[in-house]
Scaffold this motif. Structure first.
Motif, mmCIF file in Angstrom:
data_model
loop_
_atom_site.group_PDB
_atom_site.id
_atom_site.type_symbol
_atom_site.label_atom_id
_atom_site.label_comp_id
_atom_site.label_asym_id
_atom_site.label_seq_id
_atom_site.Cartn_x
_atom_site.Cartn_y
_atom_site.Cartn_z
ATOM 1 N N LEU A 54 0.832 -1.205 0.000
ATOM 2 C CA LEU A 54 0.000 0.000 0.000
ATOM 3 C C LEU A 54 0.864 1.253 0.000
ATOM 4 C CD1 LEU A 54 -2.663 1.598 0.408
ATOM 5 C CD2 LEU A 54 -2.424 1.124 2.861
ATOM 6 N N ARG A 55 1.885 1.292 0.850
ATOM 7 C CA ARG A 55 2.727 2.482 0.955
ATOM 8 C C ARG A 55 3.439 2.782 -0.368
ATOM 9 N NH1 ARG A 55 3.320 4.812 5.689
ATOM 10 N NH2 ARG A 55 2.619 3.735 7.572
ATOM 11 N N ARG A 56 3.919 1.756 -1.034
ATOM 12 C CA ARG A 56 4.623 1.983 -2.299
ATOM 13 C C ARG A 56 3.692 2.534 -3.369
ATOM 14 N NH1 ARG A 56 9.169 -2.853 -2.932
ATOM 15 N NH2 ARG A 56 10.014 -2.651 -0.818
ATOM 16 N N LEU A 57 2.505 1.965 -3.485
ATOM 17 C CA LEU A 57 1.556 2.468 -4.473
ATOM 18 C C LEU A 57 1.152 3.902 -4.133
ATOM 19 C CD1 LEU A 57 -0.723 -0.678 -4.943
ATOM 20 C CD2 LEU A 57 1.110 0.126 -6.453
ATOM 21 N N HIS A 58 0.917 4.156 -2.864
ATOM 22 C CA HIS A 58 0.529 5.498 -2.403
ATOM 23 C C HIS A 58 1.614 6.518 -2.764
ATOM 24 C CE1 HIS A 58 -0.366 8.764 0.428
ATOM 25 N NE2 HIS A 58 -1.570 8.249 0.601
ATOM 26 N N ALA A 59 2.857 6.154 -2.579
ATOM 27 C CA ALA A 59 3.965 7.082 -2.831
ATOM 28 C C ALA A 59 4.113 7.419 -4.312
ATOM 29 C CB ALA A 59 5.273 6.489 -2.303
ATOM 30 N N HIS A 60 3.696 6.508 -5.185
ATOM 31 C CA HIS A 60 3.839 6.734 -6.624
ATOM 32 C C HIS A 60 2.733 7.608 -7.195
ATOM 33 C CE1 HIS A 60 7.284 4.303 -7.895
ATOM 34 N NE2 HIS A 60 6.935 3.424 -6.985
ATOM 35 N N ALA A 61 1.698 7.902 -6.419
ATOM 36 C CA ALA A 61 0.531 8.608 -6.938
ATOM 37 C C ALA A 61 0.503 10.054 -6.480
ATOM 38 C CB ALA A 61 -0.747 7.894 -6.497
ATOM 39 N N SER B 77 0.770 8.127 12.318
ATOM 40 C CA SER B 77 0.964 7.056 11.334
ATOM 41 C C SER B 77 -0.041 7.190 10.197
ATOM 42 C CB SER B 77 0.821 5.691 12.008
ATOM 43 O OG SER B 77 1.775 5.516 13.030
ATOM 44 N N LEU B 78 -1.282 7.504 10.541
ATOM 45 C CA LEU B 78 -2.327 7.629 9.531
ATOM 46 C C LEU B 78 -2.040 8.767 8.566
ATOM 47 C CD1 LEU B 78 -5.101 6.479 8.669
ATOM 48 C CD2 LEU B 78 -6.157 8.205 10.155
ATOM 49 N N LYS B 79 -1.449 9.841 9.062
ATOM 50 C CA LYS B 79 -1.194 11.004 8.218
ATOM 51 C C LYS B 79 -0.233 10.694 7.071
ATOM 52 C CE LYS B 79 -2.275 14.613 11.588
ATOM 53 N NZ LYS B 79 -1.767 15.726 12.425
ATOM 54 N N ALA B 80 0.579 9.650 7.232
ATOM 55 C CA ALA B 80 1.498 9.272 6.158
ATOM 56 C C ALA B 80 0.780 8.589 4.996
ATOM 57 C CB ALA B 80 2.584 8.350 6.705
ATOM 58 N N LEU B 81 -0.473 8.190 5.215
ATOM 59 C CA LEU B 81 -1.229 7.491 4.165
ATOM 60 C C LEU B 81 -2.564 8.172 3.892
ATOM 61 C CD1 LEU B 81 -0.583 3.719 4.971
ATOM 62 C CD2 LEU B 81 0.129 4.973 2.925
#
Length: 289
Positions: A66-73, A105-109
């Motif tokens: 999830l984090r990787r996909l989130h970072a690419h968008a 933690s939530l704010k990072a996603l």
């Protein structure tokens, strides 16, 4: 076809229907960078600004994925109950954290938007995201899905969008899985042909391959994908030519109830698919952790 090739297909009726495409008119597809960690650079940032992520209402058990996909968008939308799933994924990995620590933690996603008919979004999850400044909007239309609603919102917010990453699931109810593959065809072929859709599920990455010749980058040495692959004629009878696989074929009729290239294996850093109608290309990803 020899016995080894027969292991990954069903017997079928032959067809004389064929299609050809010039090699200098090949479509190039490369999804693998989305599975890797995002590394900022001028070129990467330019691509990120044209990339969006939709998280559907499906189980998420791989936070790093999830984090990787989130970072690419550059734009992230949680479709209705997708927000529940993100929140619950984080909560499972952070048992015992106090509310202030979990909020950080939530704010990072955080998404840019939570949108849908909101029949699945829990009140406590809505409150948690709204407390972080996330907008929640509703579209009550029951003749469109949250997936379709999300695409409309993304196109309005990011007119230049080129790629839409979709974090979904094919591992639950059969009707919902088939429905998602139906929507993938509808949105990619009919509604948004200028946008490339990539479906990221719990085990695989899946994409639509259009008629003609398509080259897909498959660098196994990256450690992000496995060799296990399928080319599936879900949308009708196709004539396939495959190169770079363990079981290559040429002018090969493929259809459900007939020959189907499942459980094939990638044997090269790029594979080539020639088809006369749309087919699904799906490849197993390597899980994190």
């Amino acid at each position: 076809m020899d016995m080894a090739k027969a292991l990954h297909v069903f017997s079928a009726i032959n067809s004389g229907h064929t299609m050809s495409r010039a090699h200098d008119d090949r479509t190039q597809l490369d999804f693998v960078p989305y599975l890797d960690r995002y590394t900022p650079s001028p070129l990467a940032d330019e691509g990120r600004a044209k990339t969006a992520l939709i998280v559907l209402n499906c189980p998420i058990d791989d936070e790093e994925y999830l984090r990787r996909l989130h970072a690419h968008a550059g734009f992230v939308l949680y479709a209705d109950g997708g927000a529940n799933r993100v929140h619950d994924c984080l909560r499972r990995s952070r048992l015992g954290e106090d509310s202030a620590t979990f909020a950080r933690s939530l704010k990072a996603l955080l998404p840019n938007l939570i949108h849908g008919d909101l029949d699945s979004l829990r009140d406590d999850i809505r409150d948690a995201f709204e407390a972080c400044g996330v907008s929640v909007t509703q579209d009550p239309d029951q003749y469109s899905t949250d997936f379709g609603k999300a695409i409309g919102k993304i196109k309005a917010a990011v007119p230049q969008v080129h790629d839409i990453l979709v974090l979904g699931s094919l591992g639950g109810r059969v009707d919902q899985g088939i429905g998602l593959l139906h929507e993938l065809l509808r949105e990619q072929k009919h509604n948004n042909p200028s946008i490339r859709f990539w479906l990221f599920t719990e085990a695989s990455v899946t994409m639509l391959v259009f008629p003609g010749t398509t080259v897909v980058q498959t660098p196994l040495r990256s450690g992000l994908i496995s060799c296990n692959v399928g080319i599936l004629p879900l949308y009708g009878r196709s004539i396939l030519t495959l190169k770079g696989f363990e079981w290559d074929v040429e002018q090969w009729p493929s259809e459900l109830g007939g020959q189907v290239s499942t459980s094939n294996h990638v044997f090269a850093d790029e594979v080539e698919i020639t088809t006369d109608i749309e087919v699904l290309f799906t490849i197993e990803r390597v899980r994190h952790g």
